[in-house]
Design an enzyme around this catalytic site. Structure first.
Site, PDB file in Angstrom:
ATOM      1  CB  THR A 196      45.933 -18.892  -3.953  1.00 39.34           C
ATOM      2  OG1 THR A 196      46.629 -19.157  -3.222  1.00 39.34           O
ATOM      3  CG2 THR A 196      45.659 -20.820  -4.410  1.00 39.34           C
ATOM      4  NE  ARG A 197      53.661 -15.704  -2.564  1.00 37.12           N
ATOM      5  CZ  ARG A 197      53.571 -14.431  -2.447  1.00 37.12           C
ATOM      6  NH1 ARG A 197      52.665 -13.506  -3.947  1.00 37.12           N
ATOM      7  NH2 ARG A 197      53.667 -13.517  -1.377  1.00 37.12           N
ATOM      8  CG  HIS A 201      43.826 -19.680   5.740  1.00 32.95           C
ATOM      9  ND1 HIS A 201      44.091 -20.501   5.868  1.00 32.95           N
ATOM     10  CD2 HIS A 201      45.248 -18.921   5.674  1.00 32.95           C
ATOM     11  CE1 HIS A 201      44.828 -20.880   6.701  1.00 32.95           C
ATOM     12  NE2 HIS A 201      46.045 -19.996   6.319  1.00 32.95           N
ATOM     13  CG  HIS A 204      42.098 -16.074  -0.340  1.00 33.05           C
ATOM     14  ND1 HIS A 204      43.780 -15.990   0.369  1.00 33.05           N
ATOM     15  CD2 HIS A 204      42.464 -14.165  -0.328  1.00 33.05           C
ATOM     16  CE1 HIS A 204      43.935 -15.025   0.380  1.00 33.05           C
ATOM     17  NE2 HIS A 204      43.069 -13.900   0.397  1.00 33.05           N
ATOM     18  NE  ARG A 290      43.282  -5.123   2.337  1.00 36.05           N
ATOM     19  CZ  ARG A 290      44.024  -4.447   3.176  1.00 36.05           C
ATOM     20  NH1 ARG A 290      42.797  -3.383   3.653  1.00 36.05           N
ATOM     21  NH2 ARG A 290      45.242  -4.702   4.127  1.00 36.05           N
TER      22      ARG A 290
END
Ligand SMILES: [Zn+2]
Length: 388
Positions: A196-197, A201, A204, A290
């Protein structure tokens, strides 16, 4: 000997970092070599290579591998690989190092490695952009970075002298050998990696926990190398991850470590590259949501999932887990996705990124179904600090 979760890409974990007398000898040798100053992106590639995150790479790519990666998504030895790892030089630098057989790579005045030069060649930026980013549009941040880099590429094996001196997230900077040891210590045989970058929330968190239902452990592996300026800074994101872990994640089944890579925003090709790197860190599974590693509208929503079909499962070895976007549904009264919820968007708590940023800037917490209140609080304070 502990059981390993999965073999590294190519079978062996690479370690390019010299130790003790050998490191000192190389440092002394470097004093007499032509110097090349490297930027943040190449430094992060170098660090990744040195610790084995880019196994089996032992240096910056030569033309044969570079071409093979662009044309076939494999190294010339047949292993899957989708992103060139190169050291660029501008014309002056290329001239200056001339026929030197070795050059010292410097960052912020420190020698970090010696490159034993096997070739210097000119790169075709248009071709590279089209292959890696599927566009030549210079508004794309990856294409822009490619164009800002030099015209020439120096290739060859690298001897690592010292890693970048990080002052941030020290306790989270685990090399692949260390994450592998941490998994073994916890008795995890299967581990899912999450790239992740962004702040995490509820959506995720849900994907991570769905995955965790079928494997032993979760590695939250946020990227902390160079990102776009409008991405949330890594320091703020780390606070969000920590508070989330303290409050909502099982300590014996989930861990955080940082991924020192720089973002390319290459969408599908970067999804494969991210998966291969996570395999080197010891992950057996990798979440692909996605528009993984996407930016703007350059990639189709599921392109980063579909590209996995272009590889045989046994050549990648790590198992991708594909997810839909998820949300809280008021009628289901649960987190769900279009795969599991029969209702319409009217019943779902869905907020655009723009809307969320607007709320946070105004000091308002998004609904708790969207974002954990502790995470929202950190983001609100960070926004306020930035405005001040
Ligand atoms: Zn529903």
């Amino acid at each position: 000997m502990t059981e390993e979760t999965i073999a590294p890409h190519g079978g062996q974990l690479v370690d390019l970092l010299l130790k003790g007398a050998e490191a000192e000898r190389t440092l002394a040798e470097a004093e007499h070599l032509p110097k090349v100053n490297i930027g943040a992106r190449e430094l992060s590639d170098l660090e990744m290579m040195a610790v084995g995150a880019l196994s089996p790479l032992t240096g910056f790519m030569g033309e044969k591998d570079h071409r093979s990666v662009l044309e076939t998504m494999h190294l010339s030895n047949g292993l899957p690989w989708t992103i060139p790892v190169t050291l660029s030089l501008d014309q002056d630098e290329a001239k200056r190092i001339g026929g030197a057989s070795s050059v010292a790579l410097e960052s912020h005045g420190h020698v970090v490695a010696v490159l034993d030069v096997t070739e210097v060649y000119r790169r075709d930026k248009e071709e590279e952009a089209q292959s890696v980013f599927r566009t030549t549009d210079t508004a794309h941040p990856g294409v822009r970075a490619l164009h800002e880099a030099g015209e020439f590429v120096a290739a060859g094996p690298v001897r690592g002298v010292s890693l970048p001196r990080h002052t941030t997230f020290k306790e989270y900077r685990l090399a692949p050998a260390e994450t592998r040891a941490a998994f073994a210590e916890r008795g995890w045989r299967t581990v899912v990696g999450f790239q992740t970058r962004n702040p995490v929330h509820r959506a995720h968190e849900y994907l991570q926990k769905c995955a965790l239902e079928i494997v032993d452990g979760l590695l939250l592996h946020p990227l902390v190398g160079a990102t776009k300026e409008d991405d949330v800074p890594a320091e703020v994101r780390m606070q969000c991850y920590e508070i989330l872990f303290d409050n909502y994640y099982p300590a014996d089944r989930a861990m955080i470590s940082v991924f020192p890579a720089a973002m390319r925003y290459a969408g599908p090709k970067e999804a494969i590259w991210h998966a291969i790197a996570r395999k080197n860190y010891g992950c057996t599974h990798f979440i692909v949501g996605r528009d993984h590693a996407g930016v703007g509208t350059y990639y189709g929503t599921y392109d980063a999932q579909k590209i996995f079909d272009e590889f045989d499962a046994d050549e990648l070895d790590i198992t991708p887990l594909f997810f839909e976007h998820s949300f809280f549904c008021k009628r289901c009264d649960a987190m769900a996705s279009p795969k599991t919820c029969p209702h319409t968007d009217d019943d779902r708590v869905i907020l655009s990124g723009t809307k969320v940023r607007e709320m946070l800037r105004a000091g308002k917490k998004p609904p708790k179904e969207f974002s954990r209140p502790e995470v929202a609080q950190i983001l609100i304070e960070a926004m306020a600090d930035r405005t001040r």
